[in-house]
Motif scaffolding. Structure first.
Motif, PDB file in Angstrom:
ATOM      1  N   GLY A  99       0.789  -1.230   0.000  1.00 29.21           N
ATOM      2  CA  GLY A  99       0.000   0.000   0.000  1.00 29.21           C
ATOM      3  C   GLY A  99       0.813   1.268   0.000  1.00 29.21           C
ATOM      4  O   GLY A  99       0.389   2.272   0.584  1.00 29.21           O
ATOM      5  N   LEU A 100       1.980   1.251  -0.616  1.00 29.58           N
ATOM      6  CA  LEU A 100       2.857   2.416  -0.599  1.00 29.58           C
ATOM      7  C   LEU A 100       2.964   3.065  -1.971  1.00 29.58           C
ATOM      8  O   LEU A 100       3.048   2.375  -2.995  1.00 29.58           O
ATOM      9  CB  LEU A 100       4.264   2.025  -0.135  1.00 29.58           C
ATOM     10  N   GLN A 101       3.011   4.372  -1.965  1.00 25.83           N
ATOM     11  CA  GLN A 101       3.315   5.118  -3.177  1.00 25.83           C
ATOM     12  C   GLN A 101       4.730   5.665  -3.049  1.00 25.83           C
ATOM     13  O   GLN A 101       5.170   6.023  -1.959  1.00 25.83           O
ATOM     14  CB  GLN A 101       2.330   6.264  -3.362  1.00 25.83           C
ATOM     15  N   ARG A 107      16.694   3.489   9.478  1.00 32.23           N
ATOM     16  CA  ARG A 107      16.834   4.870   9.010  1.00 32.23           C
ATOM     17  C   ARG A 107      15.498   5.425   8.535  1.00 32.23           C
ATOM     18  O   ARG A 107      15.182   6.594   8.770  1.00 32.23           O
ATOM     19  CB  ARG A 107      17.897   4.934   7.917  1.00 32.23           C
ATOM     20  N   ALA A 108      14.708   4.584   7.884  1.00 26.13           N
ATOM     21  CA  ALA A 108      13.384   5.027   7.439  1.00 26.13           C
ATOM     22  C   ALA A 108      12.471   5.352   8.615  1.00 26.13           C
ATOM     23  O   ALA A 108      11.576   6.196   8.499  1.00 26.13           O
ATOM     24  CB  ALA A 108      12.745   3.959   6.555  1.00 26.13           C
ATOM     25  N   SER A 109      12.702   4.710   9.745  1.00 22.78           N
ATOM     26  CA  SER A 109      11.844   4.930  10.923  1.00 22.78           C
ATOM     27  C   SER A 109      12.031   6.313  11.534  1.00 22.78           C
ATOM     28  O   SER A 109      11.257   6.716  12.402  1.00 22.78           O
ATOM     29  CB  SER A 109      12.120   3.859  11.987  1.00 22.78           C
ATOM     30  N   THR A 110      13.038   7.055  11.082  1.00 20.72           N
ATOM     31  CA  THR A 110      13.272   8.402  11.619  1.00 20.72           C
ATOM     32  C   THR A 110      12.536   9.476  10.834  1.00 20.72           C
ATOM     33  O   THR A 110      12.559  10.647  11.222  1.00 20.72           O
ATOM     34  CB  THR A 110      14.779   8.742  11.614  1.00 20.72           C
ATOM     35  N   LEU A 111      11.868   9.111   9.741  1.00 19.83           N
ATOM     36  CA  LEU A 111      11.176  10.089   8.904  1.00 19.83           C
ATOM     37  C   LEU A 111      10.103  10.845   9.678  1.00 19.83           C
ATOM     38  O   LEU A 111       9.340  10.247  10.451  1.00 19.83           O
ATOM     39  CB  LEU A 111      10.531   9.388   7.708  1.00 19.83           C
ATOM     40  N   ILE A 160       9.020  -1.047   6.495  1.00 19.15           N
ATOM     41  CA  ILE A 160       8.846   0.402   6.391  1.00 19.15           C
ATOM     42  C   ILE A 160       7.360   0.741   6.429  1.00 19.15           C
ATOM     43  O   ILE A 160       6.929   1.663   7.127  1.00 19.15           O
ATOM     44  CB  ILE A 160       9.503   0.938   5.101  1.00 19.15           C
ATOM     45  N   ALA A 161       6.558  -0.019   5.683  1.00 11.65           N
ATOM     46  CA  ALA A 161       5.111   0.209   5.665  1.00 11.65           C
ATOM     47  C   ALA A 161       4.509   0.017   7.057  1.00 11.65           C
ATOM     48  O   ALA A 161       3.681   0.823   7.503  1.00 11.65           O
ATOM     49  CB  ALA A 161       4.441  -0.728   4.664  1.00 11.65           C
ATOM     50  N   ALA A 162       4.917  -1.037   7.748  1.00 15.74           N
ATOM     51  CA  ALA A 162       4.386  -1.319   9.082  1.00 15.74           C
ATOM     52  C   ALA A 162       4.768  -0.210  10.062  1.00 15.74           C
ATOM     53  O   ALA A 162       3.954   0.211  10.896  1.00 15.74           O
ATOM     54  CB  ALA A 162       4.906  -2.666   9.576  1.00 15.74           C
ATOM     55  N   ASN A 163       5.989   0.288   9.962  1.00 17.59           N
ATOM     56  CA  ASN A 163       6.434   1.349  10.857  1.00 17.59           C
ATOM     57  C   ASN A 163       5.654   2.638  10.618  1.00 17.59           C
ATOM     58  O   ASN A 163       5.253   3.316  11.575  1.00 17.59           O
ATOM     59  CB  ASN A 163       7.929   1.602  10.683  1.00 17.59           C
ATOM     60  N   LEU A 164       5.432   2.976   9.356  1.00 17.62           N
ATOM     61  CA  LEU A 164       4.653   4.179   9.067  1.00 17.62           C
ATOM     62  C   LEU A 164       3.249   4.056   9.648  1.00 17.62           C
ATOM     63  O   LEU A 164       2.742   4.995  10.279  1.00 17.62           O
ATOM     64  CB  LEU A 164       4.590   4.417   7.558  1.00 17.62           C
ATOM     65  N   ARG A 165       2.618   2.918   9.463  1.00 14.62           N
ATOM     66  CA  ARG A 165       1.271   2.714   9.999  1.00 14.62           C
ATOM     67  C   ARG A 165       1.272   2.849  11.515  1.00 14.62           C
ATOM     68  O   ARG A 165       0.379   3.471  12.090  1.00 14.62           O
ATOM     69  CB  ARG A 165       0.732   1.339   9.598  1.00 14.62           C
ATOM     70  N   SER A 166       2.264   2.283  12.168  1.00 19.31           N
ATOM     71  CA  SER A 166       2.314   2.321  13.634  1.00 19.31           C
ATOM     72  C   SER A 166       2.480   3.738  14.165  1.00 19.31           C
ATOM     73  O   SER A 166       2.112   4.031  15.296  1.00 19.31           O
ATOM     74  CB  SER A 166       3.464   1.440  14.146  1.00 19.31           C
ATOM     75  N   ARG A 167       3.018   4.622  13.328  1.00 19.57           N
ATOM     76  CA  ARG A 167       3.232   6.012  13.750  1.00 19.57           C
ATOM     77  C   ARG A 167       2.190   6.965  13.179  1.00 19.57           C
ATOM     78  O   ARG A 167       2.312   8.181  13.314  1.00 19.57           O
ATOM     79  CB  ARG A 167       4.632   6.467  13.336  1.00 19.57           C
ATOM     80  N   GLY A 168       1.150   6.409  12.543  1.00 23.21           N
ATOM     81  CA  GLY A 168       0.091   7.247  11.996  1.00 23.21           C
ATOM     82  C   GLY A 168       0.535   8.078  10.818  1.00 23.21           C
ATOM     83  O   GLY A 168       0.021   9.177  10.597  1.00 23.21           O
ATOM     84  N   GLY A 210       3.573  15.483   0.757  1.00 23.01           N
ATOM     85  CA  GLY A 210       2.244  15.841   1.225  1.00 23.01           C
ATOM     86  C   GLY A 210       1.246  14.785   0.813  1.00 23.01           C
ATOM     87  O   GLY A 210       1.619  13.718   0.320  1.00 23.01           O
ATOM     88  N   PRO A 211      -0.049  15.068   0.987  1.00 25.94           N
ATOM     89  CA  PRO A 211      -1.076  14.077   0.633  1.00 25.94           C
ATOM     90  C   PRO A 211      -0.988  13.696  -0.836  1.00 25.94           C
ATOM     91  O   PRO A 211      -0.741  14.546  -1.692  1.00 25.94           O
ATOM     92  CB  PRO A 211      -2.392  14.820   0.931  1.00 25.94           C
ATOM     93  N   PRO A 212      -1.196  12.423  -1.146  1.00 26.76           N
ATOM     94  CA  PRO A 212      -1.133  11.978  -2.550  1.00 26.76           C
ATOM     95  C   PRO A 212      -2.377  12.382  -3.317  1.00 26.76           C
ATOM     96  O   PRO A 212      -3.463  12.512  -2.750  1.00 26.76           O
ATOM     97  CB  PRO A 212      -1.038  10.457  -2.427  1.00 26.76           C
ATOM     98  N   ASP A 213      -2.210  12.572  -4.622  1.00 20.35           N
ATOM     99  CA  ASP A 213      -3.352  12.823  -5.480  1.00 20.35           C
ATOM    100  C   ASP A 213      -4.162  11.563  -5.646  1.00 20.35           C
ATOM    101  O   ASP A 213      -5.375  11.595  -5.771  1.00 20.35           O
ATOM    102  CB  ASP A 213      -2.904  13.326  -6.858  1.00 20.35           C
ATOM    103  N   ARG A 214      -3.498  10.408  -5.660  1.00 22.71           N
ATOM    104  CA  ARG A 214      -4.156   9.116  -5.781  1.00 22.71           C
ATOM    105  C   ARG A 214      -3.840   8.340  -4.508  1.00 22.71           C
ATOM    106  O   ARG A 214      -2.679   8.099  -4.198  1.00 22.71           O
ATOM    107  CB  ARG A 214      -3.640   8.351  -7.009  1.00 22.71           C
ATOM    108  N   SER A 215      -4.853   7.963  -3.780  1.00 25.25           N
ATOM    109  CA  SER A 215      -4.624   7.362  -2.472  1.00 25.25           C
ATOM    110  C   SER A 215      -4.207   5.902  -2.581  1.00 25.25           C
ATOM    111  O   SER A 215      -5.030   5.013  -2.749  1.00 25.25           O
ATOM    112  CB  SER A 215      -5.903   7.465  -1.629  1.00 25.25           C
ATOM    113  N   VAL A 216      -2.915   5.679  -2.488  1.00 21.49           N
ATOM    114  CA  VAL A 216      -2.415   4.308  -2.419  1.00 21.49           C
ATOM    115  C   VAL A 216      -1.492   4.178  -1.229  1.00 21.49           C
ATOM    116  O   VAL A 216      -0.683   3.279  -1.142  1.00 21.49           O
ATOM    117  CB  VAL A 216      -1.650   3.914  -3.708  1.00 21.49           C
ATOM    118  N   SER A 217      -1.641   5.082  -0.277  1.00 14.70           N
ATOM    119  CA  SER A 217      -0.801   5.052   0.913  1.00 14.70           C
ATOM    120  C   SER A 217      -1.369   4.081   1.926  1.00 14.70           C
ATOM    121  O   SER A 217      -2.512   3.695   1.843  1.00 14.70           O
ATOM    122  CB  SER A 217      -0.687   6.454   1.510  1.00 14.70           C
ATOM    123  N   PRO A 218      -0.541   3.675   2.927  1.00 13.25           N
ATOM    124  CA  PRO A 218      -0.985   2.630   3.855  1.00 13.25           C
ATOM    125  C   PRO A 218      -2.083   3.108   4.786  1.00 13.25           C
ATOM    126  O   PRO A 218      -2.200   4.277   5.053  1.00 13.25           O
ATOM    127  CB  PRO A 218       0.289   2.304   4.637  1.00 13.25           C
TER     128      PRO A 218
END
Length: 242
Positions: free
Chosen positions: A74-76, A186-190, A212-220, A234-242
């Motif tokens: 579910g990542l763009q 390193r991605a978890s610091t974003l 990376i996807a799981a970490n982003l979800r866990s941090r909202g 910023g927000p995507p034009d096409r929602s394919v984010s987690p």
């Protein structure tokens, strides 16, 4: 007053409920819903958006897996393509477009651009713009300078072509032999609005995607798009984010 046993009260209540349902079905009347509002769930992107970027593609044998893994999780991501790679692997560029991944310009041959003249820089960027537009029908709006090297002359060329320069806040060091675990860490610091550098062509980078996807979800947080106006995520034009 007659006191009913608990079991008797329960049977009478059930009977009353059954009668109410029957009346509702027969008359079309529905009782007003409860005024109590359910507690809203936290927005899944409440902590903001980040920009995942992958440079140096498209690459035979890797880009297909990269796209598949991003979509499964579910990542763009923004894919900064090298022009000559795109020309050689046009079917992969079309696959990137079909997967709805934003495609950016990463020069024609990945040179040290600040060492070049204005006209040489212009050729590197223009040829890539033309090739990607020919393949996808749309010229890129984003440009990632190879090695992150830039100067005023290059920025003038970018402006001439209507390109926004995109560097990065976090370098995963995947190009420098980083392990999957190191890439994930390193991605978890974003943080909100930040951009991370990764590359097409490294198995460890693809293996890091689920975590990376799981970490982003866990941090909202969600993977978004990079704005051509600000160069930030910023927000995507096409929602394919987690």
């Amino acid at each position: 007053m007659i006191s009913l046993a608990p079991s008797r009260r329960a049977r009478l209540a059930a009977a009353a409920l059954g009668t109410a349902v029957a009346v509702s079905a027969a008359t079309g009347f529905t009782a007003a819903p409860s005024t109590a509002s359910p507690k809203p769930a936290p927005h899944r992107c409440a902590a903001g958006f980040v920009g995942l970027t992958y440079d140096d593609g498209p690459t035979t044998g890797f880009t297909e897996n990269l796209l598949s893994t991003l979509q499964k999780n579910g990542l763009q991501a923004t894919l900064f393509n090298i022009g000559e790679n795109a020309q050689t692997n046009s079917s992969l560029v079309r696959a990137e477009k079909k997967a709805e991944m934003p495609i950016g310009n990463h020069s024609w041959t990945h040179p040290h651009l600040p060492q070049m003249t204005h006209d040489e820089m212009l050729s590197e960027l223009q040829r890539t713009q033309d090739a990607l537009k020919r393949i996808t029908g749309r010229a890129p709006k984003l440009f990632r300078p190879p090695f992150g090297e830039t100067n005023e002359t290059l920025r003038a060329v970018e402006k001439q072509l209507g390109l926004t320069e995109v560097l990065w806040d976090v370098d995963t060091q995947d190009w420098n032999g980083a392990t999957t675990e190191q890439i994930v860490q390193r991605a978890s610091t974003l943080q909100d609005g930040q951009v991370i550098l990764m590359h097409d062509g490294y198995p460890t980078t693809i293996e890091a995607i689920p975590a990376i996807a799981a970490n982003l979800r866990s941090r909202g947080m969600c993977a978004g798009e990079i704005s051509p106006t600000t160069g930030r995520a910023g927000p995507p034009d096409r929602s394919v984010s987690p």
